[in-house]
Motif scaffolding. Sequence first.
Motif, mmCIF file in Angstrom:
data_model
loop_
_atom_site.group_PDB
_atom_site.id
_atom_site.type_symbol
_atom_site.label_atom_id
_atom_site.label_comp_id
_atom_site.label_asym_id
_atom_site.label_seq_id
_atom_site.Cartn_x
_atom_site.Cartn_y
_atom_site.Cartn_z
ATOM 1 N N GLY A 29 -4.419 -1.227 11.756
ATOM 2 C CA GLY A 29 -4.199 -0.777 10.385
ATOM 3 C C GLY A 29 -4.306 0.729 10.294
ATOM 4 O O GLY A 29 -4.142 1.444 11.285
ATOM 5 N N ASN A 30 -4.590 1.215 9.087
ATOM 6 C CA ASN A 30 -4.686 2.652 8.859
ATOM 7 C C ASN A 30 -5.935 3.242 9.488
ATOM 8 O O ASN A 30 -6.953 2.563 9.629
ATOM 9 C CB ASN A 30 -4.699 2.948 7.356
ATOM 10 N N ILE A 31 -5.856 4.510 9.821
ATOM 11 C CA ILE A 31 -7.017 5.245 10.316
ATOM 12 C C ILE A 31 -7.901 5.552 9.103
ATOM 13 O O ILE A 31 -7.432 6.160 8.137
ATOM 14 C CB ILE A 31 -6.586 6.538 11.019
ATOM 15 N N PRO A 32 -9.158 5.122 9.120
ATOM 16 C CA PRO A 32 -10.030 5.363 7.961
ATOM 17 C C PRO A 32 -10.215 6.858 7.674
ATOM 18 O O PRO A 32 -10.235 7.679 8.589
ATOM 19 C CB PRO A 32 -11.360 4.725 8.364
ATOM 20 N N THR A 33 -10.352 7.195 6.392
ATOM 21 C CA THR A 33 -10.612 8.564 5.970
ATOM 22 C C THR A 33 -11.888 9.065 6.631
ATOM 23 O O THR A 33 -12.848 8.320 6.800
ATOM 24 C CB THR A 33 -10.758 8.615 4.433
ATOM 25 N N ASN A 34 -11.889 10.331 7.006
ATOM 26 C CA ASN A 34 -13.030 11.014 7.628
ATOM 27 C C ASN A 34 -13.347 10.538 9.047
ATOM 28 O O ASN A 34 -14.441 10.785 9.541
ATOM 29 C CB ASN A 34 -14.281 10.926 6.747
ATOM 30 N N THR A 35 -12.399 9.860 9.700
ATOM 31 C CA THR A 35 -12.574 9.486 11.098
ATOM 32 C C THR A 35 -12.459 10.739 11.951
ATOM 33 O O THR A 35 -11.580 11.575 11.728
ATOM 34 C CB THR A 35 -11.506 8.464 11.531
ATOM 35 N N ALA A 36 -13.329 10.877 12.932
ATOM 36 C CA ALA A 36 -13.238 12.001 13.869
ATOM 37 C C ALA A 36 -11.900 11.926 14.594
ATOM 38 O O ALA A 36 -11.392 10.848 14.882
ATOM 39 C CB ALA A 36 -14.392 11.949 14.859
ATOM 40 N N LEU A 37 -11.337 13.087 14.869
ATOM 41 C CA LEU A 37 -10.053 13.159 15.559
ATOM 42 C C LEU A 37 -10.257 13.486 17.023
ATOM 43 O O LEU A 37 -11.217 14.150 17.369
ATOM 44 C CB LEU A 37 -9.171 14.225 14.900
ATOM 45 N N PRO A 38 -9.357 13.000 17.880
ATOM 46 C CA PRO A 38 -8.147 12.239 17.595
ATOM 47 C C PRO A 38 -8.443 10.765 17.343
ATOM 48 O O PRO A 38 -9.501 10.250 17.727
ATOM 49 C CB PRO A 38 -7.310 12.429 18.861
ATOM 50 N N ALA A 39 -7.474 10.099 16.718
ATOM 51 C CA ALA A 39 -7.573 8.676 16.420
ATOM 52 C C ALA A 39 -6.168 8.074 16.423
ATOM 53 O O ALA A 39 -5.183 8.784 16.264
ATOM 54 C CB ALA A 39 -8.242 8.455 15.072
ATOM 55 N N ILE A 40 -6.131 6.763 16.598
ATOM 56 C CA ILE A 40 -4.866 6.028 16.623
ATOM 57 C C ILE A 40 -4.967 4.855 15.657
ATOM 58 O O ILE A 40 -5.969 4.135 15.652
ATOM 59 C CB ILE A 40 -4.548 5.511 18.043
ATOM 60 N N GLY A 41 -3.913 4.667 14.857
ATOM 61 C CA GLY A 41 -3.793 3.496 13.994
ATOM 62 C C GLY A 41 -2.579 2.694 14.416
ATOM 63 O O GLY A 41 -1.546 3.264 14.772
ATOM 64 N N ILE A 42 -2.702 1.370 14.387
ATOM 65 C CA ILE A 42 -1.596 0.495 14.791
ATOM 66 C C ILE A 42 -1.310 -0.452 13.634
ATOM 67 O O ILE A 42 -2.195 -1.197 13.206
ATOM 68 C CB ILE A 42 -1.947 -0.296 16.061
ATOM 69 N N ALA A 43 -0.094 -0.409 13.118
ATOM 70 C CA ALA A 43 0.265 -1.194 11.933
ATOM 71 C C ALA A 43 1.469 -2.088 12.196
ATOM 72 O O ALA A 43 2.349 -1.745 12.983
ATOM 73 C CB ALA A 43 0.567 -0.257 10.767
ATOM 74 N N HIS A 44 1.508 -3.207 11.508
ATOM 75 C CA HIS A 44 2.633 -4.142 11.552
ATOM 76 C C HIS A 44 3.742 -3.617 10.644
ATOM 77 O O HIS A 44 3.492 -3.293 9.482
ATOM 78 C CB HIS A 44 2.165 -5.519 11.075
ATOM 79 N N ILE A 45 4.946 -3.531 11.154
ATOM 80 C CA ILE A 45 6.096 -3.083 10.362
ATOM 81 C C ILE A 45 6.933 -4.290 9.933
ATOM 82 O O ILE A 45 7.273 -4.441 8.769
ATOM 83 C CB ILE A 45 6.968 -2.082 11.160
ATOM 84 N N SER A 46 7.280 -5.137 10.889
ATOM 85 C CA SER A 46 8.066 -6.328 10.579
ATOM 86 C C SER A 46 7.945 -7.307 11.737
ATOM 87 O O SER A 46 7.457 -6.952 12.809
ATOM 88 C CB SER A 46 9.540 -5.976 10.341
#
Length: 133
Positions: A29-46
């Motif tokens: 899902g989305n990268i939560p606000t205030n997460t230390a960087l770097p970070a990766i989010g993985i989301a379903h598109i279709s």
Amino acid sequence: MSGVAIARYVLANAAAVTAQVPAARIFIGNIPTNTALPAIGIAHISGTERDTVSLAEASRFRRDRVQVTVHAATYGAKVSILELARTALSPKRGALNGYDVDSIMQAGEGPDFDDEAARIYERSRDFMVAWRT
């Protein structure tokens, strides 16, 4: 299991990726606000599931489009980490975390969404994950 979970499993177990982004900062899902960087989010598109006449098979074929988004503190880090993710994810097939993955293939790269004032540099890349349920 889903294409997103398969992609997260691959990235969280790729030494080159986790050397730059700890597995704890690879999110479904989305990268939560205030997460230390770097970070990766993985989301379903279709996604699509192969239909059959009987719909009674023990195993069904599914193809999910997933988006891998990188947030980093610099433009160069963003580009580098997204390349590491691309290398880790494609092309790939076989048994992954106990699931029968037919293939993971690239499906295009997105634009830059950089916020220089906040020092967050963002870009994504899509992948098609084909697997059996």
